[in-house]
Design an enzyme around this catalytic site. Structure first.
Site, mmCIF file in Angstrom:
data_model
loop_
_atom_site.group_PDB
_atom_site.id
_atom_site.type_symbol
_atom_site.label_atom_id
_atom_site.label_comp_id
_atom_site.label_asym_id
_atom_site.label_seq_id
_atom_site.Cartn_x
_atom_site.Cartn_y
_atom_site.Cartn_z
ATOM 1 N N GLY A 256 -39.246 -55.370 -16.822
ATOM 2 C CA GLY A 256 -39.447 -56.796 -16.625
ATOM 3 C C GLY A 256 -40.863 -57.206 -16.962
ATOM 4 O O GLY A 256 -41.600 -56.478 -17.646
ATOM 5 N N CYS A 263 -47.433 -57.703 -1.773
ATOM 6 C CA CYS A 263 -47.725 -56.307 -1.409
ATOM 7 C C CYS A 263 -48.314 -55.480 -2.550
ATOM 8 O O CYS A 263 -49.448 -55.012 -2.458
ATOM 9 C CB CYS A 263 -46.453 -55.635 -0.887
ATOM 10 S SG CYS A 263 -45.850 -56.331 0.660
#
Length: 434
Positions: A256, A263
């Site tokens: 992707g 995080c």
């Protein structure tokens, strides 16, 4: 048991609601008046599937409450969880622990004897030691314990992750803290979710190590996807071929536009800083951070190249998805930010739609036309780019999309479609690693 949750952000609110659903008595404390007022009115300040129903159910049952007054919350408490933010500190990338330490100092004189103070926030190694020192300084005669209990919640699937975890990690330095946390998590261990007990420092490091490893898998498959494009292979085939190896596993092998969110970006950088402080450099993690930073911007260039490059002033791109992943409204370090900025730097106008994240996106992305739906964004655009894997983008009416677009170009940065299906509709289709 009676639990106080300091902080009603993502981790604190989800954890507090789930603990209450286990049957514990939970009081969530926050300094933000508007946030507490909203929660008292039944309004959830973040988007997380199922969280509004879970909160309402446990408030109605009397197991979950909200307050600004930490002193009011403390009497009779068995455990206090610190779930405040630990963002990257400006200037050096270290985790900003000021909120953790401020909470420790403020609540110290109010803590009941025998209480277990639990770091739920993501904190560097040694933070529990400092929390313990602060409390002993402020309340020298108090009997208490400090533990670490890192969270492993995926945004968009946090409730399921909390209630059906792969493991629950607790870091303790005494038997009392271990017993209290074991009782708090007893509903999970009855379902055979393993409770992994270790030292406090071990638990603190486990959280960072886990996130860094997952970030490494993401960056690895993204680089393999780039190589696939050069050599004429399909990254889907490669990911399946390696993911079926039980030593590797198939999760986090979807290529992707790069990782983002609350995080991975800050935790990988904070882990690097810890390595530097202890003179133990983490070269692999350094490469992951650099690779991911480059990845996001390169996705903007991928769209530009698909449009032919050159002078693209006057062109418009429809960006479908703005949040860093689906099923959240979180824009923190979203790849969409770098992609949109790269497009705008090339003179391209941007229209965008996201099911949940447009209010947050408007705070970080300017000169973007925010639309009412995917087809509104596509109308009059010269290309469409899928940035986030929302279900709303998985089954677009490609015939309608083609009629709305000025040019039938679809750049699919999440590989939601198959090339034959899209090209059959007359599109030029650009994907990742294919």
């Amino acid at each position: 048991m009676r639990i106080v949750m300091i902080g009603t952000g993502y981790v604190g609110l989800v954890s507090g609601a789930c603990f209450a659903d286990f049957g514990h008595d939970v009081v969530c404390v926050d300094k933000d008046q508007s946030k507490i007022d909203a929660l008292l009115a039944g309004e959830i300040p973040i988007f997380e599937p199922g969280l509004d129903e879970l909160v309402a159910k446990n408030v109605e049952a009397g197991r979950l409450s909200f307050t600004l007054d930490v002193a009011q919350a403390m009497p009779g408490t068995d455990a206090v969880f610190i779930a405040v933010g630990t963002p990257s500190r400006r200037g050096d990338g270290h985790a900003d622990l000021s909120y953790v330490y401020a909470a420790s100092r403020e609540m110290a004189p109010l803590l009941p004897a025998g209480v277990v103070v639990v770091d739920k926030s993501t904190v560097p190694v040694g933070t529990g030691d400092e929390v313990e020192r602060i409390i002993r300084e402020e309340a020298p005669d108090l009997e208490f314990s400090v533990a670490s209990n890192p969270e492993f919640l995926r945004e968009g699937a946090a409730i399921d992750d909390f209630k059906r975890p792969d493991r629950v990690v607790i870091g303790v330095n005494d038997e009392h803290a271990e017993a209290v946390l074991a009782e708090i998590y007893r509903p999970l261990t009855r379902n055979e979710s393993p409770l992994v007990s270790m030292s406090r420092r071990g638990a603190e490091l486990t959280k960072y190590a886990a996130n860094a490893f997952l970030a490494t898998k993401i960056s690895f498959i993204n680089e393999i996807a780039d190589l696939c494009e050069k050599v004429g292979a399909d990254v889907g085939d490669v990911a399946k071929g390696i993911g079926l190896d039980s030593r590797i596993g198939n999760r986090f092998l979807m290529p992707g536009p790069g990782y983002g969110g609350s995080c991975f970006p800050k935790d990988t950088v904070a882990l690097l800083k810890t390595g530097q402080d202890f003179e133990s450099p983490l070269r692999i993690v350094e490469s992951v951070v650099a690779s991911n930073d480059q990845r996001k911007r390169s996705m903007g260039r991928k769209v530009i190249n698909a449009m032919g490059g050159g002078d693209l002033h006057g062109k418009t791109v429809a960006v479908l998805g703005l949040t860093f992943k689906a099923n959240t409204d979180d824009m923190r370090d979203s790849p969409a930010i770098s992609i949109v900025q790269a497009l705008q730097d090339s003179g391209i106008s941007v229209k965008a739609y996201d099911p949940e994240g447009m209010d947050q996106a408007a705070a970080v992305l300017s000169h973007v036309t925010y639309c009412d739906g995917p087809y509104d964004a596509l109308d009059g655009a010269d290309a469409a780019v899928i940035v986030t894997e929302w279900d709303a983008f998985r089954a677009l009416d490609l015939g309608r999309a083609k009629e709305l677009l000025k040019a039938p170009l679809l750049v699919d940065l999440r590989n939601l479609y198959s090339r034959p299906d899209v090209e059959r509709q007359g599109f030029t289709y650009v994907a990742i690693g294919r």
